[in-house]
Structures are given as C-alpha cells and as structure tokens.
Design a protein around this motif. Structure first.
Motif, mmCIF file in Angstrom:
data_model
loop_
_atom_site.group_PDB
_atom_site.id
_atom_site.type_symbol
_atom_site.label_atom_id
_atom_site.label_comp_id
_atom_site.label_asym_id
_atom_site.label_seq_id
_atom_site.Cartn_x
_atom_site.Cartn_y
_atom_site.Cartn_z
ATOM 1 N N UNK A 58 0.659 -0.793 0.645
ATOM 2 C CA UNK A 58 -0.127 0.004 -0.010
ATOM 3 C C UNK A 58 0.979 1.079 0.127
ATOM 4 N N UNK A 59 0.499 2.050 -0.290
ATOM 5 C CA UNK A 59 0.910 3.389 -1.249
ATOM 6 C C UNK A 59 0.347 4.522 -1.032
ATOM 7 N N UNK A 60 0.778 5.045 -0.015
ATOM 8 C CA UNK A 60 -0.494 6.736 0.636
ATOM 9 C C UNK A 60 1.637 7.387 0.418
ATOM 10 N N UNK A 61 0.075 9.541 -0.338
ATOM 11 C CA UNK A 61 1.097 10.425 0.059
ATOM 12 C C UNK A 61 0.817 10.786 0.624
ATOM 13 N N UNK A 62 0.096 10.713 2.107
ATOM 14 C CA UNK A 62 -0.415 11.267 3.034
ATOM 15 C C UNK A 62 -0.708 10.488 3.849
ATOM 16 N N UNK A 64 3.483 9.983 3.462
ATOM 17 C CA UNK A 64 4.654 9.303 2.164
ATOM 18 C C UNK A 64 5.343 8.209 3.010
ATOM 19 N N UNK A 65 4.368 6.842 2.430
ATOM 20 C CA UNK A 65 5.092 6.122 2.564
ATOM 21 C C UNK A 65 4.405 4.799 2.092
ATOM 22 N N UNK A 66 4.725 3.255 2.293
ATOM 23 C CA UNK A 66 4.644 2.708 1.620
ATOM 24 C C UNK A 66 4.477 1.116 2.941
ATOM 25 N N UNK A 67 3.766 1.067 2.843
ATOM 26 C CA UNK A 67 3.143 0.085 3.527
ATOM 27 C C UNK A 67 3.317 -1.573 2.887
ATOM 28 N N UNK A 68 3.577 -2.778 3.611
ATOM 29 C CA UNK A 68 3.509 -4.035 3.612
ATOM 30 C C UNK A 68 2.982 -5.306 4.614
ATOM 31 N N UNK A 69 2.264 -5.381 3.803
ATOM 32 C CA UNK A 69 1.154 -6.797 4.741
ATOM 33 C C UNK A 69 0.928 -8.262 4.293
ATOM 34 N N UNK A 108 11.372 -4.223 4.431
ATOM 35 C CA UNK A 108 11.386 -3.484 5.757
ATOM 36 C C UNK A 108 9.454 -3.502 5.675
ATOM 37 N N UNK A 109 8.764 -3.142 5.980
ATOM 38 C CA UNK A 109 7.268 -3.439 5.777
ATOM 39 C C UNK A 109 7.295 -2.288 5.878
ATOM 40 N N UNK A 110 7.757 -1.236 6.707
ATOM 41 C CA UNK A 110 7.028 0.106 6.507
ATOM 42 C C UNK A 110 8.178 1.366 6.023
ATOM 43 N N UNK A 111 8.287 1.724 4.802
ATOM 44 C CA UNK A 111 8.720 3.131 4.341
ATOM 45 C C UNK A 111 7.880 4.225 4.578
ATOM 46 N N UNK A 112 9.650 5.006 5.650
ATOM 47 C CA UNK A 112 9.000 6.066 6.115
ATOM 48 C C UNK A 112 9.304 7.269 4.661
ATOM 49 N N UNK A 113 8.608 8.295 5.032
ATOM 50 C CA UNK A 113 8.857 9.437 3.697
ATOM 51 C C UNK A 113 10.328 9.970 4.107
ATOM 52 N N UNK A 114 10.894 10.242 4.868
ATOM 53 C CA UNK A 114 12.724 10.025 4.715
ATOM 54 C C UNK A 114 13.109 9.096 3.749
ATOM 55 N N UNK A 115 13.391 8.407 3.967
ATOM 56 C CA UNK A 115 13.207 7.249 2.792
ATOM 57 C C UNK A 115 13.302 7.109 1.516
ATOM 58 N N UNK A 116 11.643 7.668 1.967
ATOM 59 C CA UNK A 116 11.254 7.581 -0.008
ATOM 60 C C UNK A 116 12.205 8.285 -0.633
#
Length: 122
Positions: A58-62, A64-69, A108-116
């Motif tokens: 799941x990608x979100x702009x607000x 800004x993250x990528x989540x893996x489930x 990584x299961x959650x990638x936060x904005x800084x990493x993006x």
C-alpha cells in the motif's frame, strides 16, 4: 566377503526392514531408481526458494509511505485482506491510497517519507 553398500538394497517385510544383496549388474539400476525418486523432491525445494509469498503493498501520499502486509499463502487470500488494510489506513487519516497485491520479499514492512526522499533523490 561383505558386499559393498552399493550392492545392497532394502527389502520390506512383515518383520521389518532387512538388507539383501543385489544380483550382479543390478547396482546401477537401483542407484538410478533411488536418484530419480529424489529428483521431484529436490525440484520442490528449488522452486520454493524461487517463489515469494504474496503481500499487500500500500502506497500513500499523506503520509508519504509504503506499507507491506503479509505474507499470504495465495493471491486470493491477500486480495481478501487488502480492503481491511486500506480501510484501517484511511481511518488513521492516510490519503491518496494505492493498494496492490504482489509476490515479493520486503526487507522492511514500513518505509517512511525520509527514506523515500533519499531513494528518489529529492
């Protein structure tokens, strides 16, 4: 004289297992049969190493993250749970949500904005 191990084979009987000598010239046939009986098992292990489990990405702009489930055993199972994860993120005020199901192995299961930002160079 004791026969070589390659010249012996297992005979199953009501009393259990016992070793019996093979007739001359039958050793290679037995070894070929033993080898071929393990080939499907070896291929099974090799294919499992190459296949990845199913995950919901799941990608979100607000924010800004990528989540893996996951992981899930099948694409169908991942599709079944995808809507619930999207709903949970929406309830937590995530917006511009894009969800997909794919085979992968996330580190990584959650990638936060800084990493993006580091990955994209912005």
């Amino acid at each position: 004289m004791h026969p070589n191990l390659a010249d012996l084979f297992v005979v199953r009987s009501l009393e259990g297992v016992r070793w019996r000598s093979l007739p001359q010239g039958r050793t290679n046939i037995l070894l070929a049969v033993i080898f071929l009986s393990f080939v499907p098992v070896m291929n099974l292990f090799q294919s499992n190493q190459l296949e990845f489990a199913w995950w919901v990405e799941i990608n979100t702009n607000i924010p800004r993250c990528i989540y893996y489930f996951g992981p899930f055993d099948s694409e169908k199972e991942a599709q079944l749970y995808k809507g619930g994860y999207v709903e949970d993120l929406y309830q937590e005020e995530a917006r511009d949500i894009v969800a997909l199901v794919k085979q992968c192995q996330p580190d990584v299961l959650t990638i936060f904005q800084e990493k993006l930002e580091v990955l994209s160079g912005t």
